[in-house]
Design an enzyme around this catalytic site. Structure first.
Site, PDB file in Angstrom:
ATOM      1  N   CYS A   1       0.851  -1.192   0.000  1.00 17.05           N
ATOM      2  CA  CYS A   1       0.000   0.000   0.000  1.00 17.05           C
ATOM      3  C   CYS A   1       0.881   1.236   0.000  1.00 17.05           C
ATOM      4  CB  CYS A   1      -0.907  -0.005   1.236  1.00 17.05           C
ATOM      5  SG  CYS A   1      -1.994   1.432   1.356  1.00 17.05           S
TER       6      CYS A   1
ATOM      7  N   HIS B   1      -8.999  -3.533  -2.572  1.00 14.89           N
ATOM      8  CA  HIS B   1      -8.043  -2.737  -1.793  1.00 14.89           C
ATOM      9  C   HIS B   1      -8.448  -1.266  -1.783  1.00 14.89           C
ATOM     10  CE1 HIS B   1      -3.722  -1.918  -0.474  1.00 14.89           C
ATOM     11  NE2 HIS B   1      -4.156  -0.700  -0.802  1.00 14.89           N
ATOM     12  N   GLU B   2      -8.753  -0.713  -2.963  1.00 17.11           N
ATOM     13  CA  GLU B   2      -9.068   0.710  -3.040  1.00 17.11           C
ATOM     14  C   GLU B   2     -10.436   1.012  -2.435  1.00 17.11           C
ATOM     15  OE1 GLU B   2      -6.711   2.629  -3.624  1.00 17.11           O
ATOM     16  OE2 GLU B   2      -5.384   1.078  -4.398  1.00 17.11           O
TER      17      GLU B   2
ATOM     18  N   HIS C   1     -10.201   1.269   1.277  1.00 13.42           N
ATOM     19  CA  HIS C   1      -9.719   2.574   1.734  1.00 13.42           C
ATOM     20  C   HIS C   1     -10.887   3.526   1.976  1.00 13.42           C
ATOM     21  CE1 HIS C   1      -5.377   2.703   1.854  1.00 13.42           C
ATOM     22  NE2 HIS C   1      -5.250   2.193   0.653  1.00 13.42           N
TER      23      HIS C   1
END
Length: 224
Positions: A135, A177-178, A181
């Site tokens: 990351c 993953h994004e 966030h």
């Protein structure tokens, strides 16, 4: 005629939302944006759905800045909170310059640049895949994360057009993953912490297409 120096902010500036001022301030330098590191609360607060808080021209400039920042880092995705903006916006792009054995093992195929606005995902099927993941907000470290191998991605693009598609392989990992966030979740929250490895250890020991050797040597499990 300009207002007197002590007259305070103009009506126009006083009426502008603070978020607009924040984004304008970030873009003022004209270069890559500073990436927020783990430990900053903005990465844990979650984000507000995007519903037109930025004028179209400013949104386009912000997206361009996210793309420049992602490419400069370099990375394959970047979410708005990683540059300190709490909006549900992320960008992804992956040229996938990897050897064939890595492409096959990880399902890593090139992804064109795209913008995800208000994205959400849900697993498709029960298959899971585990690979080392890093990351830009946790520089210098990687850890193995088990994630659904396929997800249904919904949301919009930067023009408001609906997204509804099934994503598989490495692109599914990037999407997850994004999007995480945007929910205040870092990859470390989902990681096998015994796998946590420095960049040097990755280069010297765990650079294989799959993490099976690392699982055996470091003592963590992988999905069946």
């Amino acid at each position: 005629m300009p207002p007197p120096a002590d007259s305070g902010p103009s009506a126009d500036s006083a009426d502008r939302p603070p978020l607009v001022d924040r984004v304008e301030e970030l873009l003022a330098t004209g270069g890559p944006l500073p990436i927020v590191a783990a430990g900053d609360p903005v990465l844990r607060r979650g984000t507000r759905p995007y519903d037109g808080q930025l004028p179209p021209v400013l949104l386009a400039r912000f997206v361009d800045a996210l793309r420049l920042t992602m490419r400069t880092a370099p990375g394959v995705g970047l979410a708005a909170p990683q540059v300190g903006v709490g909006l549900r916006i992320a960008v992804i792009e992956d040229p996938a310059p990897v050897p064939e054995e890595v492409r096959v093992a990880r399902g890593r195929v090139p992804q064109p640049f795209r913008v995800l606005v208000n994205p959400s995902y849900e697993p498709v099927g029960t298959e899971r895949a585990a690979f080392f993941e890093g990351c830009l907000s946790v520089p210098g470290w990687q850890a193995v994360v088990s994630r659904p191998a396929a997800v249904r991605l919904t949301g919009q693009d930067e023009h408001g057009r609906a997204l509804d598609e099934v994503v598989t392989g490495w692109p599914a990992r990037i999407v997850q993953h994004e999007t995480d966030h945007l929910d205040g979740v870092l990859y470390l929250d989902r990681a096998e912490l015994r796998s946590l490895s420095s960049g040097q250890a990755m280069a010297e020991r765990w650079n294989a297409p799959t993490p099976h050797d690392a699982a055996r040597e470091l003592g963590f499990g992988l999905p069946e």
